[in-house]
Design an enzyme around this catalytic site. Sequence first.
Site, PDB file in Angstrom:
ATOM      1  N   ASP A  26       1.360   0.328  -2.226  1.00 15.38           N
ATOM      2  CA  ASP A  26       2.526   0.014  -1.397  1.00 15.38           C
ATOM      3  C   ASP A  26       2.670  -1.362  -1.407  1.00 15.38           C
ATOM      4  O   ASP A  26       1.948  -2.364  -1.766  1.00 15.38           O
ATOM      5  CB  ASP A  26       2.396   0.239   0.193  1.00 15.38           C
ATOM      6  CG  ASP A  26       3.729  -0.030   1.062  1.00 15.38           C
ATOM      7  OD1 ASP A  26       4.681   0.564   0.508  1.00 15.38           O
ATOM      8  OD2 ASP A  26       3.309  -0.715   1.910  1.00 15.38           O
ATOM      9  N   ASP A  32       4.867  -3.941   0.733  1.00 11.78           N
ATOM     10  CA  ASP A  32       5.044  -4.587   1.808  1.00 11.78           C
ATOM     11  C   ASP A  32       4.069  -4.374   3.027  1.00 11.78           C
ATOM     12  O   ASP A  32       3.958  -3.113   3.274  1.00 11.78           O
ATOM     13  CB  ASP A  32       6.460  -4.428   2.484  1.00 11.78           C
ATOM     14  CG  ASP A  32       7.682  -4.904   1.446  1.00 11.78           C
ATOM     15  OD1 ASP A  32       7.251  -5.850   0.936  1.00 11.78           O
ATOM     16  OD2 ASP A  32       8.729  -4.012   1.527  1.00 11.78           O
TER      17      ASP A  32
END
Length: 183
Positions: free
Chosen positions: A15, A17
């Site tokens: 991922d 953020d």
Amino acid sequence: MALAPDRAVRGLLFDRDDTLVIDVPYNADPHRVVPVPGARRAVERARAAGLAVGVVTNQSVVAKGLATRAQVDATNARVDELVGPFDVWCVCPHDAADDCACRKPRPGMVLDAARLLGIDPSELVVVGDIGADVGAASAAGAQGVLVPTARTLPAEVEAAGTVAATLDEAVGLVVAQVRAVRP
């Protein structure tokens, strides 16, 4: 908790953020990208273990009209420069209400990354900070590792099959799995 002991791992998807970079809500400004401590080292460890690496990221900033796809791509290029390089980037520009197949926790981006990397989804691990990340992994037939942050809900931690305290620990679990299964 550990990954499935008998599953081969050939690729690692992150991922963006709060996993690779410090979360700045709706960030589409490359100048505001700050890596999470140890992110570059973690990606280097994954590469050194022979893993393909990629990023799967929800970026509803585009659907909300707060940034263009070109701005998001420029921001991702900065992440790639500071933390990568990555073999593949998959971005969902939709909002939750768009009901698309790619927005995590749906499997679309994980499946796209697997196809682009030429790797079966079952040979991928997705590392992220919220339940949607590990949910997308599971929905695609991949494994997931949750690295909780302050915004991770307790229920997401309880529901995750594999939890690591840090990004480095998560990558360590994956690298150990590669070594355990490699002939």
